[in-house]
Write a protein that holds these residues in place. Structure first.
Motif, PDB file in Angstrom:
ATOM      1  N   ALA A  65       0.850  -1.193   0.000  1.00 32.28           N
ATOM      2  CA  ALA A  65       0.000   0.000   0.000  1.00 32.28           C
ATOM      3  C   ALA A  65       0.878   1.234   0.000  1.00 32.28           C
ATOM      4  CB  ALA A  65      -0.902  -0.005   1.225  1.00 32.28           C
ATOM      5  N   LEU A  66       0.351   2.306  -0.553  1.00 27.11           N
ATOM      6  CA  LEU A  66       1.095   3.561  -0.640  1.00 27.11           C
ATOM      7  C   LEU A  66       0.187   4.728  -0.268  1.00 27.11           C
ATOM      8  CD1 LEU A  66       2.782   3.128  -4.164  1.00 27.11           C
ATOM      9  CD2 LEU A  66       3.938   2.955  -1.946  1.00 27.11           C
ATOM     10  N   GLU A  67       0.820   5.791   0.181  1.00 22.17           N
ATOM     11  CA  GLU A  67       0.167   7.094   0.185  1.00 22.17           C
ATOM     12  C   GLU A  67       0.927   7.921  -0.844  1.00 22.17           C
ATOM     13  OE1 GLU A  67      -1.036   9.823   3.852  1.00 22.17           O
ATOM     14  OE2 GLU A  67       1.020  10.218   3.220  1.00 22.17           O
ATOM     15  N   VAL A  68       0.186   8.623  -1.699  1.00 22.53           N
ATOM     16  CA  VAL A  68       0.819   9.351  -2.799  1.00 22.53           C
ATOM     17  C   VAL A  68       0.235  10.760  -2.891  1.00 22.53           C
ATOM     18  CG1 VAL A  68       1.250   9.356  -5.305  1.00 22.53           C
ATOM     19  CG2 VAL A  68       1.058   7.175  -4.086  1.00 22.53           C
ATOM     20  N   VAL A  69       1.098  11.734  -3.080  1.00 24.98           N
ATOM     21  CA  VAL A  69       0.649  13.097  -3.373  1.00 24.98           C
ATOM     22  C   VAL A  69       0.656  13.263  -4.891  1.00 24.98           C
ATOM     23  CG1 VAL A  69       1.173  15.551  -3.170  1.00 24.98           C
ATOM     24  CG2 VAL A  69       1.481  14.031  -1.190  1.00 24.98           C
ATOM     25  N   LEU A  70      -0.514  13.569  -5.433  1.00 25.20           N
ATOM     26  CA  LEU A  70      -0.653  13.694  -6.892  1.00 25.20           C
ATOM     27  C   LEU A  70      -0.221  15.087  -7.378  1.00 25.20           C
ATOM     28  CD1 LEU A  70      -4.133  11.947  -7.266  1.00 25.20           C
ATOM     29  CD2 LEU A  70      -1.861  10.937  -7.615  1.00 25.20           C
ATOM     30  N   ALA A  71      -0.246  15.246  -8.686  1.00 27.33           N
ATOM     31  CA  ALA A  71       0.272  16.467  -9.316  1.00 27.33           C
ATOM     32  C   ALA A  71      -0.511  17.722  -8.968  1.00 27.33           C
ATOM     33  CB  ALA A  71       0.289  16.283 -10.836  1.00 27.33           C
ATOM     34  N   ASP A  72      -1.732  17.561  -8.463  1.00 27.95           N
ATOM     35  CA  ASP A  72      -2.494  18.744  -8.056  1.00 27.95           C
ATOM     36  C   ASP A  72      -2.550  18.882  -6.537  1.00 27.95           C
ATOM     37  OD1 ASP A  72      -4.115  16.644  -7.417  1.00 27.95           O
ATOM     38  OD2 ASP A  72      -5.763  17.198  -8.746  1.00 27.95           O
ATOM     39  N   GLY A  73      -1.734  18.079  -5.845  1.00 32.11           N
ATOM     40  CA  GLY A  73      -1.665  18.174  -4.400  1.00 32.11           C
ATOM     41  C   GLY A  73      -2.620  17.244  -3.661  1.00 32.11           C
ATOM     42  N   ARG A  74      -3.544  16.606  -4.403  1.00 34.94           N
ATOM     43  CA  ARG A  74      -4.420  15.631  -3.739  1.00 34.94           C
ATOM     44  C   ARG A  74      -3.593  14.507  -3.125  1.00 34.94           C
ATOM     45  NH1 ARG A  74      -8.211  13.149  -8.027  1.00 34.94           N
ATOM     46  NH2 ARG A  74      -6.604  14.000  -9.403  1.00 34.94           N
ATOM     47  N   VAL A  75      -4.067  13.979  -2.007  1.00 29.94           N
ATOM     48  CA  VAL A  75      -3.389  12.862  -1.349  1.00 29.94           C
ATOM     49  C   VAL A  75      -4.277  11.637  -1.476  1.00 29.94           C
ATOM     50  CG1 VAL A  75      -2.415  12.008   0.815  1.00 29.94           C
ATOM     51  CG2 VAL A  75      -2.375  14.470   0.315  1.00 29.94           C
ATOM     52  N   ILE A  76      -3.741  10.563  -2.039  1.00 30.07           N
ATOM     53  CA  ILE A  76      -4.532   9.324  -2.126  1.00 30.07           C
ATOM     54  C   ILE A  76      -3.805   8.185  -1.421  1.00 30.07           C
ATOM     55  CG2 ILE A  76      -5.661   9.941  -4.302  1.00 30.07           C
ATOM     56  CD1 ILE A  76      -3.710   7.815  -5.625  1.00 30.07           C
ATOM     57  N   ARG A  77      -4.599   7.166  -1.084  1.00 27.67           N
ATOM     58  CA  ARG A  77      -4.035   5.917  -0.553  1.00 27.67           C
ATOM     59  C   ARG A  77      -4.342   4.810  -1.547  1.00 27.67           C
ATOM     60  NH1 ARG A  77      -2.039   5.568   4.375  1.00 27.67           N
ATOM     61  NH2 ARG A  77      -2.114   7.486   5.590  1.00 27.67           N
ATOM     62  N   THR A  78      -3.358   3.985  -1.825  1.00 28.06           N
ATOM     63  CA  THR A  78      -3.558   2.863  -2.735  1.00 28.06           C
ATOM     64  C   THR A  78      -3.372   1.564  -1.960  1.00 28.06           C
ATOM     65  OG1 THR A  78      -1.258   2.484  -3.370  1.00 28.06           O
ATOM     66  CG2 THR A  78      -2.424   4.255  -4.532  1.00 28.06           C
ATOM     67  N   GLY A  79      -4.013   0.494  -2.433  1.00 24.49           N
ATOM     68  CA  GLY A  79      -3.836  -0.819  -1.812  1.00 24.49           C
ATOM     69  C   GLY A  79      -4.554  -0.913  -0.475  1.00 24.49           C
TER      70      GLY A  79
ATOM     71  N   ASN B 216       2.374  18.404 -16.678  1.00 23.45           N
ATOM     72  CA  ASN B 216       3.706  17.808 -16.786  1.00 23.45           C
ATOM     73  C   ASN B 216       4.719  18.450 -15.845  1.00 23.45           C
ATOM     74  OD1 ASN B 216       5.694  16.068 -17.720  1.00 23.45           O
ATOM     75  ND2 ASN B 216       6.173  17.299 -19.541  1.00 23.45           N
ATOM     76  N   ILE B 217       4.340  18.518 -14.564  1.00 22.14           N
ATOM     77  CA  ILE B 217       5.274  19.089 -13.583  1.00 22.14           C
ATOM     78  C   ILE B 217       5.974  18.030 -12.732  1.00 22.14           C
ATOM     79  CG2 ILE B 217       4.100  21.328 -13.368  1.00 22.14           C
ATOM     80  CD1 ILE B 217       3.018  20.242 -10.614  1.00 22.14           C
ATOM     81  N   MET B 218       5.456  16.782 -12.730  1.00 18.55           N
ATOM     82  CA  MET B 218       6.053  15.761 -11.864  1.00 18.55           C
ATOM     83  C   MET B 218       7.225  15.100 -12.593  1.00 18.55           C
ATOM     84  SD  MET B 218       4.076  16.299  -9.330  1.00 18.55           S
ATOM     85  CE  MET B 218       4.705  15.090  -8.169  1.00 18.55           C
ATOM     86  N   ASN B 219       8.427  15.404 -12.153  1.00 16.51           N
ATOM     87  CA  ASN B 219       9.652  14.858 -12.742  1.00 16.51           C
ATOM     88  C   ASN B 219       9.587  14.825 -14.275  1.00 16.51           C
ATOM     89  OD1 ASN B 219      12.242  13.921 -12.649  1.00 16.51           O
ATOM     90  ND2 ASN B 219      11.751  11.903 -11.819  1.00 16.51           N
ATOM     91  N   PRO B 220       9.384  15.983 -14.881  1.00 20.29           N
ATOM     92  CA  PRO B 220       9.176  16.010 -16.341  1.00 20.29           C
ATOM     93  C   PRO B 220      10.403  15.534 -17.106  1.00 20.29           C
ATOM     94  CG  PRO B 220       9.516  18.228 -15.470  1.00 20.29           C
ATOM     95  CD  PRO B 220       9.362  17.325 -14.279  1.00 20.29           C
ATOM     96  N   GLY B 221      10.152  14.921 -18.236  1.00 17.01           N
ATOM     97  CA  GLY B 221      11.254  14.466 -19.093  1.00 17.01           C
ATOM     98  C   GLY B 221      11.765  13.088 -18.743  1.00 17.01           C
ATOM     99  N   LYS B 222      11.160  12.424 -17.744  1.00 16.18           N
ATOM    100  CA  LYS B 222      11.584  11.079 -17.363  1.00 16.18           C
ATOM    101  C   LYS B 222      10.491  10.063 -17.728  1.00 16.18           C
ATOM    102  CE  LYS B 222      14.735  13.545 -15.353  1.00 16.18           C
ATOM    103  NZ  LYS B 222      14.712  13.885 -13.933  1.00 16.18           N
TER     104      LYS B 222
END
Lengths: 458, 458
Positions: free
Chosen positions: B163-177, B446-452
């Motif tokens: 399971a993960l907690e992730v901050v998305l590109a618009d600042g939302r926080v989600i939990r997965t798993g 395209n702000i999250m680690n762009p170009g990768k």
């Protein structure tokens, strides 16, 4: 009318392999569950990836839903055409394409069933371990992220699919994964497609990990005075790290139903059914450890079966437990639940569920893959009695919420389909919106199995 | 100017924990690889998920790139700010939040390193098995789908994150798993985030599967006359189904470098380094089988080390082989390759690679996690000699294409970052476009680690 245009184009493409007969529509309008008959507009029987791609292109042009169909064994209405559309039945795409014995992998078409695959593999000394009770197709199993009795040792479909070929919502064909045993090359599209239930594309080819057939196999049935004794045995066994190949729970009602159906003579009490895989030395060592844990919890009749026919009878009975239970009340249908909780909450979860069913007025034997924390209640209802269906739905609702309150999931292995859709927001919160964003990006017209797994505007 | 506005807002949020000092920019402008210094605009040191979310919101408002940073040990330029922006360094988010010993799981913040985690877990009898050579952070390891020497037994990060907690590109926080051991509830967002290299969001919490510390551990070093003898031993061992905990290959050049660096006295020839986990009985049985396979291929000096200090020395030497190799040519830098192929093609792949390097004019010791079909060449180059860099890049290019021609992947465990971007279309075909669609859906600016990892218009 655009629907009839689409069916006409599909008929031109497929000839007799596009059916709109009442027989085929009805055969594809109902699966192994309590959902009412839901007729699609047509059933397609493609023979190649190219045809699947062309079917999807035609449907995309006309905005007609496309729903994949394997063996029709799903339990949450996954493959029902709630919004009409074309069901794509993969029965003519059931070949083994390539056995890579030296890599312990196999590439298959999605319509092959797990039993047919293992039958074909027998001579190679390899086998595919994932085994939901039903003789499902590999495409269906991947699409629902299925597991079954051996997941405790070998994992679920998530862990056993290396690569896929997928037809996307616009007819494009992509390949995901590789034939290497691991990769760090970008987003894990294989994992994304597994469990997507055909809402992101149709799987047209799978490369699967195989296992070597174990040197020795031992199985046993053990009886317990109480559910909690059985469950505590499971918890300790898992925590000990014993590499069980299977560790299955059935309650007293299930044992009674199995006896009546399969002619076995199990005492009518809770049981564990276990299996060990390994060398003879390893087996003996594991059996000794397990026997010790068992004895501490009052387990009885640790009856060791190494003869293949005894084991076969045992797992045949287990795999047919669902039908045995249905058979115990002639004419009934079932609402099947699918809680999965952290192993530390398993005893609590099973006991609370048991008590809840006992108080409900309907019958609901419990059985499951308890090594994963996963168990099912088979809630038996009279199809013509709306009150019983409501009782079952209310019970199932409380079970789903109980699973979440324990940090678990509303579905360990059956999938979301239509039946678990209402819990997705509760289980995933904002993550469910992310799933919808992905769905919209890959299927902007919402034609791939619409109304399942995610909810999108449109 | 919008960049300075963003930095001003970040500074208001974080105070001293936003740095624009030359020292910090340079420290976050270079990782363990040959890529040139690339300075970010600022380095943020958040202490909570809420702060990470706020950082991302500020950057989103101003269109400023956001790049996660763990221990800076990546090899493909993953964390370099090629388009400027803010590097988010997780060093202040390195806590263990919860050990669920009974469920064999742990919840951690992303900045904790694998060595620190295992140090903290020692008293519980549990450990986290994934071990890339470097003492990377768990957030970085998840983001790059890392593996290492034990993946042959315990899998990669894909298999060990629940399971993960992730901050998305618009600042939302989600939990997965979830905390259950399996689930079939919708798209596998956990798997999607693992290996996404921070391009879909920043991981702020991870729940990991743990393993019981094995009852007994045995390790051994075996010498071979030729690479093919060593590799054939690996292939047979894997095909036999022996549950190796580790099976690592080093070539003669690596052995020489390790001797010089660690003071060991390995003969200068190809070696396998192996480890077994299990009960004493199981260990003895496995060692016997392995010894038999070994003998058939002329393996020598099957030197069994069960004393913890001997094993520690062995794996310390293995984990430091990269630095030992760098040290063998003072002042050099390295281009590190990461082929992973089906096990049936391993001998061919290693031999072809060996011959290619031998003909190139530069040195490139080979070592790797051969049980997975994964191996690295450490191509040593003089930083000031562009001709050598070009030779190394040409070699690496041929290796990547060779991996693909064998049905493998250009990166088994290091990830895509910036260095492997040019191979993604080749490896994934249309699947790479699907990755771009997902990226655009979840990070339209395209702000999250762009170009990768992916290439998107914008």
């Amino acid at each position: 009318m655009t629907k009839s245009d689409a069916l006409h184009e599909l008929s031109t493409l497929l000839g007799q392999r596009l059916s709109t007969s009442k027989f085929e529509l009805e055969a594809h309008g109902r699966s192994e569950s309590y959902f009412p008959l839901t007729l699609p507009d047509g059933v397609a029987f493609p023979t190649s990836t190219e045809e699947v791609s062309e079917i999807v292109r035609i449907c995309a042009r006309h905005g007609l839903p496309v729903i994949g169909w394997g063996a029709g064994t799903s339990l949450e209405g996954h493959a029902l055409a709630h919004q009409g559309g074309v069901v794509v039945d993969f029965r003519n795409m059931a070949a083994i394409l390539d056995v890579h014995a030296e890599d312990m992998t196999v590439t298959v078409q999605p319509g092959i069933t797990r039993e047919a695959l293992n039958e074909e593999l027998r001579a190679t000394g390899l086998f595919f371990p994932v085994d939901p009770g039903a003789n499902a197709t590999l495409g269906g199993m991947a699409s629902t992220r299925a597991s079954g009795t051996t997941a405790v040792r070998y994992g679920t479909m998530r862990d056993n699919v290396m690569a896929l070929e997928v037809v996307l919502a616009d007819g494009r064909v992509i390949r995901t994964g590789s034939h290497a045993r691991k990769s760090a090359a970008g987003f894990d599209l294989t994992a994304l497609m597994i469990g997507a239930e055909g809402t992101l594309g149709l799987i047209t080819e799978l490369t699967l990990k195989l296992q070597g057939q174990p040197e020795s196999v031992g199985a046993a049935v053990c009886a317990f005075d109480s559910i909690s004794d059985a469950v505590e045995t499971v918890i300790e066994t898992i925590q000990f790290g014993l590499p069980m190949a299977r560790i299955e729970f059935i309650d007293a009602d299930t044992a009674a139903a199995v006896n009546a159906y399969s002619g076995s003579k199990l005492p009518e009490c809770p049981h564990l059914l276990v299996e060990f895989h390994g060398s003879e030395t390893a087996l003996a060592e594991q059996a000794e450890v397990f026997g010790g844990i068992l004895a501490e919890h009052g387990g009885k009749g640790f009856d060791w079966a190494t003869a293949p026919e005894d084991r076969k009878a045992l797992w045949h009975a287990r795999h047919h437990a669902y039908w045995a239970i249905l058979n115990s009340r002639p004419g009934c249908r079932a609402v099947v639940t699918d809680m999965c909780v952290p192993i530390s909450r398993l005893a609590q979860a099973v006991e609370a569920t048991r008590a809840d069913i006992a108080a409900s007025g309907i019958k609901g034997p419990i059985l499951g893959h308890v090594g994963d924390g996963n168990f099912h209640a088979i809630l038996m209802i009279d199809d013509d009695n709306p009150a019983e269906l409501q009782i079952a739905k209310d019970l199932a609702d409380r079970m789903a919420r109980r699973a979440l309150s324990y940090g678990g999931t509303v579905t360990g292995e059956h999938g979301v389909g239509y039946g678990k859709l209402d819990y997705m927001a509760l289980e995933h919160g904002g993550g469910w919106d992310v799933m919808a964003s992905i769905k919209q990006a890959l299927d902007p017209q919402n034609i791939m199995n619409p109304g399942k797994v995610v909810r999108v505007e449109g």
